[in-house]
Design an enzyme around this catalytic site. Structure first.
Site, PDB file in Angstrom:
ATOM      1  CD  GLU A   1      -9.011  -3.127 -19.416  1.00 12.56           C
ATOM      2  OE1 GLU A   1      -8.491  -2.337 -18.845  1.00 12.56           O
ATOM      3  OE2 GLU A   1      -9.892  -3.785 -19.086  1.00 12.56           O
TER       4      GLU A   1
ATOM      5  NE  ARG B   1     -21.447   1.340  -3.559  1.00 13.91           N
ATOM      6  CZ  ARG B   1     -21.313   2.622  -4.479  1.00 13.91           C
ATOM      7  NH1 ARG B   1     -21.610   2.196  -5.522  1.00 13.91           N
ATOM      8  NH2 ARG B   1     -20.874   3.623  -3.972  1.00 13.91           N
TER       9      ARG B   1
ATOM     10  CB  CYS C   1     -19.245   1.826   1.965  1.00 16.50           C
ATOM     11  SG  CYS C   1     -17.752   1.839   2.959  1.00 16.50           S
TER      12      CYS C   1
ATOM     13  CD1 TRP D   1     -12.972  -1.672  -0.523  1.00 17.26           C
ATOM     14  CD2 TRP D   1     -12.275   0.535  -0.301  1.00 17.26           C
ATOM     15  NE1 TRP D   1     -11.642  -1.578  -1.171  1.00 17.26           N
ATOM     16  CE2 TRP D   1     -11.379  -0.185  -1.140  1.00 17.26           C
ATOM     17  CE3 TRP D   1     -12.183   1.717   0.004  1.00 17.26           C
ATOM     18  CZ2 TRP D   1     -10.164   0.380  -1.506  1.00 17.26           C
ATOM     19  CZ3 TRP D   1     -11.099   2.367  -0.256  1.00 17.26           C
ATOM     20  CH2 TRP D   1      -9.979   1.922  -1.058  1.00 17.26           C
TER      21      TRP D   1
ATOM     22  CD  GLU E   1      -8.851  -4.686 -12.545  1.00 16.92           C
ATOM     23  OE1 GLU E   1      -9.527  -3.750 -12.174  1.00 16.92           O
ATOM     24  OE2 GLU E   1      -9.392  -5.366 -13.752  1.00 16.92           O
TER      25      GLU E   1
ATOM     26  CE  LYS F   1     -18.243  -2.510 -12.139  1.00 14.95           C
ATOM     27  NZ  LYS F   1     -16.972  -2.790 -12.844  1.00 14.95           N
TER      28      LYS F   1
ATOM     29  CG  ASN G   1     -20.114   5.287  -0.100  1.00 12.32           C
ATOM     30  OD1 ASN G   1     -20.599   5.352  -0.994  1.00 12.32           O
ATOM     31  ND2 ASN G   1     -18.829   5.114   0.074  1.00 12.32           N
ATOM     32  N   GLY G   2     -18.145   7.058   2.155  1.00 13.15           N
ATOM     33  CA  GLY G   2     -17.650   8.192   1.906  1.00 13.15           C
ATOM     34  C   GLY G   2     -16.646   8.530   3.080  1.00 13.15           C
TER      35      GLY G   2
ATOM     36  CG  HIS H   1      15.058   1.361 -25.287  1.00 14.90           C
ATOM     37  ND1 HIS H   1      16.188   1.866 -25.653  1.00 14.90           N
ATOM     38  CD2 HIS H   1      14.115   1.383 -26.158  1.00 14.90           C
ATOM     39  CE1 HIS H   1      16.047   2.251 -26.913  1.00 14.90           C
ATOM     40  NE2 HIS H   1      14.819   2.052 -27.001  1.00 14.90           N
TER      41      HIS H   1
ATOM     42  CE  LYS I   1      -9.840  -5.672 -16.560  1.00 10.55           C
ATOM     43  NZ  LYS I   1     -10.750  -4.871 -16.325  1.00 10.55           N
TER      44      LYS I   1
HETATM   45  C1  G6P Z   1     -11.892   1.304  -9.941  1.00  7.78           C
HETATM   46  C2  G6P Z   1     -12.419  -0.171 -10.456  1.00  7.78           C
HETATM   47  C3  G6P Z   1     -12.004  -0.194 -12.018  1.00  7.78           C
HETATM   48  C4  G6P Z   1     -12.438   0.906 -12.941  1.00  7.78           C
HETATM   49  C5  G6P Z   1     -11.925   2.131 -12.200  1.00  7.78           C
HETATM   50  C6  G6P Z   1     -12.779   3.216 -12.902  1.00  7.78           C
HETATM   51  O1  G6P Z   1     -10.383   1.046  -9.880  1.00  7.78           O
HETATM   52  O2  G6P Z   1     -11.900  -1.234 -10.005  1.00  7.78           O
HETATM   53  O3  G6P Z   1     -12.244  -1.430 -12.544  1.00  7.78           O
HETATM   54  O4  G6P Z   1     -11.799   0.810 -14.130  1.00  7.78           O
HETATM   55  O5  G6P Z   1     -12.410   2.097 -10.929  1.00  7.78           O
HETATM   56  O6  G6P Z   1     -14.009   3.343 -12.718  1.00  7.78           O
HETATM   57  P1  G6P Z   1     -15.133   4.094 -13.455  1.00  7.78           P
HETATM   58  O7  G6P Z   1     -16.456   3.713 -13.041  1.00  7.78           O
HETATM   59  O8  G6P Z   1     -14.633   5.564 -13.294  1.00  7.78           O
HETATM   60  O9  G6P Z   1     -15.127   3.830 -14.911  1.00  7.78           O
END
Ligand code: G6P
Length: 611
Positions: free
Chosen positions: A484, A32, A2, A80, A491, A606, A106-107, A507, A488
């Site tokens: 990674e 957010r 949020c 969110w 996501e 994020k 937020n929280g 395996h 991506k």
């Molecule tokens: C969320 C985001 C990711 C990020 C992760 C950790 O899941 O969508 O993109 O890698 O948080 O975030 P941080 O701010 O702790 O690196």
């Protein structure tokens, strides 16, 4: 999650209406969360206006006419969803029974059920399913007892358990925004004759770069000319000592001509990497000393940051010669018994606010481990709770999928690993010097890789877009790079992608491979190269569609693959940094071809501040 923004301003200072400014600030926080949007403001006549709805900022603003409203004081929110479905009623702000007080949050308020029942018994009428609504009714209840708004707000805060960043307005006190922070981030922005409160700095960067980052337990209020902050138990905070000037320009936080933040941030990597290199100083050296002298190093992070810790884990074990283990932050109980005094925990978090990582930090701290943070956000929660912090200097990252913060984390951790290896005598100074020189060249290397691979990535994406699954395989340091890459694609392109060490295919996973099944191979310039050729052959024999990222002189793979991304030759320890670039671009372009918005992937946010 949020995003919160609040603004209080003197008449005539803004050239736009307050509703428009709130909307624009909120746009900068859309990363957010984007389930619903709303604002509350006190008009110049002293009326409370509340508008809110399900949907994204631009749509909601068009529907509800944010631009038509003006006033002295306003708060706004992009949500969110946690408690309660993302609908109009659960959208913030929430108001009291008499429609005089409004709050955004937020929280998560953990004890909201009991507070809600208590307030209902006292006659309060609740309209939403949210945990937030209790706050505004609590303030209303305390005001009934004769308290001022601020006293009532503080009394309400004392009743709350959980995580919160709160901003509240009251028509009885126009011109004031009351705020409180515990765990969820909240920042005050200071400009002439106006003050902001927001979840993150880019929200108000167009208006000011003078900020105060609030700490847990702090409450207070802003007026156009003043800021008052106190710790709920410890008393008044000296504001002047806490003001920081942030060197991010508003342009840095905007799209700068790119269609999406994600693409902009991929292209910003050379700059982010060189700024991070330029920022390396005493703290990074101290962390290297800590690694070199530690009995055991744990590393933790979530999502992309976890992948950076896996790379560092490899370097610390194999370059520094110190035992290291990386774990996913939410699994912090895994080493709950063994982590102890003399151990080091390196917590990696770009935002510095991820609750899983924060909890891992707290756990390790309770076991007397030394805590080091790697973060991109100055003074955020994880750095504040750590013994030492080394910052990446990637600038604000807005795209939900992390790109430039990943490569800067890996660069910084690589530098620290080399330094630790040098201090421990594992590598000679001359060798270390060569490595530092290679690291200095990384920004230029990444720059040229972006230029060379972008057109090919775009082309390949048109084929990736038609697939529904993919494997990303590597060995050694190539495994976290593959992980990674797969993350991506999941996501932003919503394609199921799995990464695992290439030796595991036989395996189990190879059973899924049939004609046209996409397999990406990360082939670094190390001893695993030839084994990987054999793995590519295995996949090819089953009809897999093979894409390879490999050193440019490794010709063997070219004829085995549909396409090979030829990467510049550098010492393999640092190859993860340029090697991730084609994977980032493939995910981005595949998302575009499929018609998605890569900056706002569905169901994601994020900064994740819920466990
Ligand atoms: C969320 C985001 C990711 C990020 C992760 C950790 O899941 O969508 O993109 O890698 O948080 O975030 P941080 O701010 O702790 O690196």
């Amino acid at each position: 999650m949020c995003g919160i923004i609040g603004l209080t301003v003197k008449k005539g200072v803004l050239r736009k209406k307050l509703g428009t400014v709130l909307k624009q600030c909120l746009k900068n926080l859309e990363y957010r969360g984007y389930d619903s949007v709303g604002f509350a403001l006190i008009s110049w006549d002293g009326e409370l206006v509340v508008r809110k709805s399900k949907g994204k900022i631009d749509d909601v603003s068009r529907k509800l006419g944010f631009d038509d409203y003006d006033g002295s004081t306003g708060i706004a929110h992009t949500r969110w969803a946690t408690h309660g479905k993302p609908n109009d009623i659960n959208a913030h702000p929430h108001v009291d029974c008499k429609l005089k007080i409004a709050v955004v949050h937020n929280g998560i308020i953990e004890n909201y059920q009991e507070l809600r029942e208590e307030l209902i018994r006292k006659g309060h009428v609740f309209v939403s399913e949210t945990d937030t609504e209790v706050v505004v009714h609590l303030v209303e209840e305390y005001k009934k007892k004769g308290m001022s708004t601020y006293e009532a707000f503080k009394a309400a805060i004392k009743k709350l358990r959980g995580a919160y960043a709160l901003a509240l307005i009251d028509v009885d006190e126009p011109g004031k925004i009351f705020f409180a922070r515990n765990t969820s981030p909240l920042i005050v922005g200071l400009a002439k004759e106006m003050k902001f409160i927001a979840s993150d700095i880019p929200a108000f960067l167009e208006y000011t770069n003078k900020v105060i980052v609030l700490r847990d337990g702090e409450v207070g209020y802003i007026t156009p000319d003043t800021v008052f902050i106190e710790h709920i138990d410890k008393g008044r905070v000296n504001i002047s000592e806490r003001i920081k000037v942030i060197d991010w320009t508003p342009e840095m936080a905007k799209k700068a001509g790119y269609p999406h933040y994600m693409l902009k941030e991929i292209h910003e990597q050379p700059l982010a990497l060189s700024s991070t290199l330029a920022g390396i100083g005493l703290e990074a050296e101290k962390l290297a000393e800590l690694i070199a002298s530690s009995k055991y190093v744990y590393l933790t992070g979530a999502g992309t940051s976890y992948h950076a810790t896996l790379i560092a884990e490899y370097l610390i074990n194999n370059l520094v010669g110190v035992k290291a283990t990386a774990f996913i932050a939410s699994e912090y109980n895994r080493y709950g018994k063994t982590i102890s005094k003399g151990d080091l925990l390196i917590a990696v978090s770009q935002s510095g606010e991820t609750i899983d990582t924060l909890m891992a930090v707290r756990k390790a701290k309770s076991k007397k481990a030394v805590i080091a943070a790697i973060s991109n956000v100055v003074d955020s929660a994880i750095p504040r709770e750590s013994d030492i912090t080394v910052y990446t200097r990637a600038g604000p990252e807005i795209g939900v999928a992390a790109t430039k913060t990943f490569t800067t984390q890996v660069l910084l951790l690589s530098w620290i690993a080399v330094k630790a290896a040098e201090l421990k005598g594992e590598i000679k100074s001359t060798e270390a010097l060569q490595m530092y020189n290679t690291l200095k060249k990384i920004p230029d290397i990444v720059d040229s890789v972006i230029k060379v691979v972008e057109p090919f990535s775009r082309k390949i994406s048109s084929e990736v877009a038609s697939k529904s699954n993919a494997y990303y395989l590597g060995r050694g340091l190539g495994v976290p790079v593959s992980m990674e890459g797969a993350l991506k694609l999941k996501e932003v392109a919503y394609i199921h992608a799995e990464a695992y060490p290439a030796g595991e295919s036989k395996h189990g996973p190879i059973a899924l491979v049939e004609e046209g099944f996409p397999v990406f191979f990360t082939v670094l310039d190390d001893d695993n190269k030839d084994l990987l050729v054999a793995n590519i052959e295995e996949m090819r024999a089953r009809g897999a569609w093979i894409i390879v990222v490999a050193p440019k002189d490794f010709e063997k793979v070219v004829k085995l693959s549909y396409f090979t991304f030829k990467m510049p030759k550098i010492v393999f320890w640092f190859e993860p940094i340029p090697y991730i670039v084609p994977y980032q671009l493939i995910a981005y372009y595949t998302s575009i071809i499929k018609g998605y918005d890569p900056d706002k992937p569905r169901n994601l946010a994020k900064t994740v501040t819920v466990e």
